[in-house]
Write a protein that holds these residues in place. Sequence first.
Motif, PDB file in Angstrom:
ATOM      1  N   ARG A 177      31.421 -16.694 -12.260  1.00 30.81           N
ATOM      2  CA  ARG A 177      31.327 -17.280 -13.595  1.00 30.81           C
ATOM      3  C   ARG A 177      32.210 -16.469 -14.530  1.00 30.81           C
ATOM      4  O   ARG A 177      32.597 -15.333 -14.229  1.00 30.81           O
ATOM      5  CB  ARG A 177      29.890 -17.324 -14.091  1.00 30.81           C
ATOM      6  CG  ARG A 177      29.301 -15.970 -14.403  1.00 30.81           C
ATOM      7  CD  ARG A 177      27.908 -16.104 -14.947  1.00 30.81           C
ATOM      8  NE  ARG A 177      27.351 -14.786 -15.186  1.00 30.81           N
ATOM      9  CZ  ARG A 177      26.079 -14.525 -15.247  1.00 30.81           C
ATOM     10  NH1 ARG A 177      25.198 -15.494 -15.106  1.00 30.81           N
ATOM     11  NH2 ARG A 177      25.652 -13.300 -15.482  1.00 30.81           N
ATOM     12  N   SER A 180      31.740 -24.996  -4.765  1.00 26.22           N
ATOM     13  CA  SER A 180      31.379 -25.682  -6.003  1.00 26.22           C
ATOM     14  C   SER A 180      32.575 -25.733  -6.954  1.00 26.22           C
ATOM     15  O   SER A 180      32.870 -26.781  -7.553  1.00 26.22           O
ATOM     16  CB  SER A 180      30.207 -24.967  -6.673  1.00 26.22           C
ATOM     17  OG  SER A 180      29.937 -25.525  -7.935  1.00 26.22           O
ATOM     18  N   THR A 183      29.135 -15.661  -5.763  1.00 27.77           N
ATOM     19  CA  THR A 183      29.278 -16.734  -6.742  1.00 27.77           C
ATOM     20  C   THR A 183      30.012 -16.190  -7.955  1.00 27.77           C
ATOM     21  O   THR A 183      30.092 -14.981  -8.152  1.00 27.77           O
ATOM     22  CB  THR A 183      27.896 -17.298  -7.144  1.00 27.77           C
ATOM     23  OG1 THR A 183      27.100 -16.240  -7.692  1.00 27.77           O
ATOM     24  CG2 THR A 183      27.182 -17.929  -5.943  1.00 27.77           C
ATOM     25  N   ALA A 187      31.917 -21.893 -13.968  1.00 29.87           N
ATOM     26  CA  ALA A 187      30.752 -21.739 -14.847  1.00 29.87           C
ATOM     27  C   ALA A 187      31.045 -20.758 -15.977  1.00 29.87           C
ATOM     28  O   ALA A 187      31.719 -19.747 -15.786  1.00 29.87           O
ATOM     29  CB  ALA A 187      29.561 -21.251 -14.027  1.00 29.87           C
ATOM     30  N   ARG A 223      24.692 -20.588 -14.728  1.00 31.06           N
ATOM     31  CA  ARG A 223      24.448 -20.064 -13.386  1.00 31.06           C
ATOM     32  C   ARG A 223      25.778 -19.989 -12.642  1.00 31.06           C
ATOM     33  O   ARG A 223      26.558 -20.930 -12.631  1.00 31.06           O
ATOM     34  CB  ARG A 223      23.473 -20.977 -12.648  1.00 31.06           C
ATOM     35  CG  ARG A 223      23.124 -20.488 -11.258  1.00 31.06           C
ATOM     36  CD  ARG A 223      22.006 -21.350 -10.672  1.00 31.06           C
ATOM     37  NE  ARG A 223      21.815 -21.108  -9.263  1.00 31.06           N
ATOM     38  CZ  ARG A 223      21.093 -20.142  -8.733  1.00 31.06           C
ATOM     39  NH1 ARG A 223      20.508 -19.272  -9.531  1.00 31.06           N
ATOM     40  NH2 ARG A 223      20.957 -20.022  -7.425  1.00 31.06           N
ATOM     41  N   SER A 224      26.047 -18.850 -12.021  1.00 34.14           N
ATOM     42  CA  SER A 224      27.297 -18.665 -11.272  1.00 34.14           C
ATOM     43  C   SER A 224      27.341 -19.645 -10.111  1.00 34.14           C
ATOM     44  O   SER A 224      26.315 -20.161  -9.671  1.00 34.14           O
ATOM     45  CB  SER A 224      27.416 -17.223 -10.786  1.00 34.14           C
ATOM     46  OG  SER A 224      26.309 -16.895  -9.966  1.00 34.14           O
ATOM     47  N   GLU A 225      28.549 -19.916  -9.612  1.00 31.89           N
ATOM     48  CA  GLU A 225      28.696 -20.932  -8.573  1.00 31.89           C
ATOM     49  C   GLU A 225      29.599 -20.470  -7.444  1.00 31.89           C
ATOM     50  O   GLU A 225      30.426 -19.582  -7.613  1.00 31.89           O
ATOM     51  CB  GLU A 225      29.208 -22.233  -9.177  1.00 31.89           C
ATOM     52  CG  GLU A 225      30.505 -22.100  -9.931  1.00 31.89           C
ATOM     53  CD  GLU A 225      30.828 -23.350 -10.734  1.00 31.89           C
ATOM     54  OE1 GLU A 225      30.511 -24.464 -10.302  1.00 31.89           O
ATOM     55  OE2 GLU A 225      31.411 -23.193 -11.811  1.00 31.89           O
ATOM     56  N   SER A 226      29.456 -21.126  -6.318  1.00 29.65           N
ATOM     57  CA  SER A 226      30.194 -20.771  -5.110  1.00 29.65           C
ATOM     58  C   SER A 226      31.635 -21.259  -5.168  1.00 29.65           C
ATOM     59  O   SER A 226      31.999 -22.078  -6.012  1.00 29.65           O
ATOM     60  CB  SER A 226      29.524 -21.392  -3.882  1.00 29.65           C
ATOM     61  OG  SER A 226      29.700 -22.804  -3.910  1.00 29.65           O
ATOM     62  N   LYS A 264      34.757 -29.030  -8.331  1.00 33.27           N
ATOM     63  CA  LYS A 264      35.014 -29.273  -9.749  1.00 33.27           C
ATOM     64  C   LYS A 264      36.508 -29.416 -10.023  1.00 33.27           C
ATOM     65  O   LYS A 264      36.917 -30.238 -10.846  1.00 33.27           O
ATOM     66  CB  LYS A 264      34.402 -28.162 -10.603  1.00 33.27           C
ATOM     67  CG  LYS A 264      32.876 -28.243 -10.660  1.00 33.27           C
ATOM     68  CD  LYS A 264      32.286 -26.983 -11.244  1.00 33.27           C
ATOM     69  CE  LYS A 264      32.027 -27.107 -12.720  1.00 33.27           C
ATOM     70  NZ  LYS A 264      31.359 -25.891 -13.251  1.00 33.27           N
TER      71      LYS A 264
END
Length: 173
Positions: free
Chosen positions: A158, A116, A156, A105, A110-113, A120
């Motif tokens: 980003r 996630s 998370t 991200a 929004r930050s992601e795990s 990607k």
Amino acid sequence: MTDNRALSEQAKERLADVVRLQPTKNKELQDRWEMESGSEVHHYLENELKEYYYRDDDSLIRATAEAADLVDVEPGVEGGDGEGGGVPSVIRVPRLESQVFEVVAGPEERSESVVSVLNKVRESFDADPPVEDVRRALQSLRRKGVIEVIYRTVPTFRLTAPREEIDVEVTES
């Protein structure tokens, strides 16, 4: 073992360059240090920094872990000082870290795990790395100052700055 206090300020600054630029070549250090030749770089390394660098299997110059600790510089980072010291302008990272950097991200998203980011990477590249490798890549990028951790239910991640502000150079490791 050489006594750390024996290094001059110039030697410490040059050792920090080796840590930041690794993996590097004589020519890159020659330009950075404004020396006349690669041979002059080699002699300097051997005479002043012998215990703090080595050449890898591809004859590229790398700093020892002790060197990185001594100068307190994050390997493979230029501009900024990694964690807490501003966003670097250049990072040198292995392929997986460059892939993670490309898909994580952005700074306004929004930050992601970890999972996630893993999904990607799988979708964007012909790759299926283990989740632990993606976690390590995220943590390495965090230490370099280009990713931040936002703690929610799980950590998370980003970017700390827009992708276009950071050049990513892929190393072979």
